[in-house]
Write an enzyme that holds these catalytic residues in place. Structure first.
Site, short mmCIF file in Angstrom:
data_model
loop_
_atom_site.label_atom_id
_atom_site.label_comp_id
_atom_site.label_asym_id
_atom_site.label_seq_id
_atom_site.Cartn_x
_atom_site.Cartn_y
_atom_site.Cartn_z
N GLU A 125 7.54 18.16 -43.38
CA GLU A 125 8.03 18.59 -42.06
C GLU A 125 7.43 17.49 -41.11
O GLU A 125 6.36 17.02 -41.23
CB GLU A 125 8.11 19.83 -41.36
CG GLU A 125 8.67 20.12 -40.16
CD GLU A 125 10.34 19.83 -39.93
OE1 GLU A 125 10.70 18.50 -40.11
OE2 GLU A 125 10.77 21.15 -39.47
N ASP A 126 8.30 16.81 -40.01
CA ASP A 126 7.46 16.07 -39.18
C ASP A 126 6.84 16.91 -37.87
O ASP A 126 5.46 16.44 -37.86
CB ASP A 126 8.59 15.16 -38.25
CG ASP A 126 9.79 16.11 -37.66
OD1 ASP A 126 9.76 17.39 -37.79
OD2 ASP A 126 10.55 15.48 -37.12
N ASP B 183 7.15 23.47 -34.02
CA ASP B 183 6.94 23.56 -32.97
C ASP B 183 7.05 25.14 -32.70
O ASP B 183 6.19 25.70 -32.82
CB ASP B 183 8.25 23.07 -32.33
CG ASP B 183 8.15 22.88 -30.62
OD1 ASP B 183 7.17 23.16 -30.02
OD2 ASP B 183 9.29 22.84 -30.32
N PHE C 85 6.45 16.39 -25.47
CA PHE C 85 7.49 15.66 -26.30
C PHE C 85 7.22 14.37 -26.98
O PHE C 85 6.85 13.72 -26.05
CB PHE C 85 8.95 15.78 -25.60
CG PHE C 85 9.87 15.53 -26.73
CD1 PHE C 85 10.48 16.80 -27.26
CD2 PHE C 85 10.58 14.65 -27.10
CE1 PHE C 85 11.63 16.68 -28.37
CE2 PHE C 85 11.47 14.25 -27.82
CZ PHE C 85 12.05 15.51 -28.51
N ARG D 127 12.82 6.14 -33.27
CA ARG D 127 12.33 6.63 -34.82
C ARG D 127 11.56 5.44 -35.30
O ARG D 127 10.42 5.70 -36.28
CB ARG D 127 13.50 6.84 -35.78
CG ARG D 127 14.33 8.22 -35.47
CD ARG D 127 15.15 8.57 -36.58
NE ARG D 127 16.06 9.44 -36.10
CZ ARG D 127 16.03 10.90 -35.93
NH1 ARG D 127 14.80 11.34 -36.41
NH2 ARG D 127 16.91 11.70 -35.86
P1 5GP Z 1 10.75 24.48 -34.29
O1 5GP Z 1 11.75 25.06 -35.51
O2 5GP Z 1 9.65 24.54 -35.17
O3 5GP Z 1 10.98 24.78 -33.20
O4 5GP Z 1 11.44 22.80 -34.28
C1 5GP Z 1 11.14 22.12 -35.49
C2 5GP Z 1 11.95 20.80 -35.00
O5 5GP Z 1 12.00 20.64 -33.75
C3 5GP Z 1 11.11 19.56 -35.69
O6 5GP Z 1 11.68 19.25 -37.08
C4 5GP Z 1 11.63 18.52 -34.83
O7 5GP Z 1 13.15 17.73 -35.14
C5 5GP Z 1 12.08 18.95 -33.46
N1 5GP Z 1 10.85 18.93 -32.41
C6 5GP Z 1 10.06 19.80 -32.02
N2 5GP Z 1 9.31 19.36 -31.19
C7 5GP Z 1 9.37 18.01 -31.07
C8 5GP Z 1 9.05 16.78 -30.34
O8 5GP Z 1 7.77 16.98 -29.67
N3 5GP Z 1 9.44 15.66 -30.58
C9 5GP Z 1 10.49 15.56 -31.27
N4 5GP Z 1 11.24 14.12 -31.45
N5 5GP Z 1 11.15 16.44 -32.09
C10 5GP Z 1 10.51 17.86 -31.87
#
Ligand code: 5GP
Length: 178
Positions: A101-102, A105, A154, A167
């Site tokens: 995963e990237d 959050d 962010f 990206r």
């Molecule tokens: P979660 O389900 O953990 O809230 O969200 C995960 C996804 O939210 C990540 O795979 C990503 O796509 C997006 N995301 C969360 N924080 C960021 C951020 O700071 N920047 C970007 N570009 N995407 C984020």
């Protein structure tokens, strides 16, 4: 990198630092999975650059597959709703799965994927995320391999986008809206 009107970028993690960390993660994964066939599952689209670098730092026979999920849409705040946009092409039954995963959050996306893999009979499921924003967590997820912890900001670049932009930045940058 050219920015868009009303937006500024500030480097949070330089490419050289990311490269070094990704190589270390690859070495650890190589040691931990020695003798076990590994399936890397990249979560599209944000993980594609991380996945491409990570796989080249893993010195084991690996297979790859991808899933696409949605939770953010075009906004910069999580909607809390997780949906599968693209499912796996391979069976995970009896396989050792490493989800790539990237960024974690709220944890909602990975919590969903973790349960999904287990219910499909994976022999083991572990998670590798480049970035972690622990201050925003809503559900606990086991993060076995982590690149960097970052503050509640962010970020874009190294695969991460806002509205499909940025990206292709080699660094991870804070996105500052004026
Ligand atoms: P979660 O389900 O953990 O809230 O969200 C995960 C996804 O939210 C990540 O795979 C990503 O796509 C997006 N995301 C969360 N924080 C960021 C951020 O700071 N920047 C970007 N570009 N995407 C984020």
């Amino acid at each position: 990198m050219q920015t868009y009107p009303g937006e500024q970028l500030e480097v949070l993690l330089a490419h050289s630092e990311i490269k070094h960390r990704v190589e270390n993660l690859g070495k650890r994964i190589t040691m931990d999975y020695d003798g076990k066939p590994l399936l890397l599952v990249g979560i599209l689209k944000g993980s594609f650059i991380f996945m491409a670098d990570l796989i080249r730092s893993i010195d084991l026979p690996v297979a790859i597959d991808f899933m696409a999920m949605s939770s953010y849409g075009a906004a910069t705040k999580s909607s809390g709703v997780v949906r599968i946009l693209k499912d796996l092409e391979q069976s995970v039954d009896g396989r050792h799965v490493l989800v790539v995963e990237d960024i974690v959050d709220t944890g909602l996306t990975l919590n969903y994927i973790f349960g999904h893999m287990r219910s499909r009979g994976a022999a083991s499921v572990k998670i590798c995320s480049l970035l972690d924003k622990p201050s925003r967590r809503q559900v606990a997820v086991p993060l076995h391999y982590k690149g960097f912890e970052i503050p509640d900001e962010f970020v874009v670049g190294y695969g991460l986008d806002v509205d499909e932009r940025y990206r292709n930045l080699p660094d991870v940058c804070r996105l500052i809206k004026e």
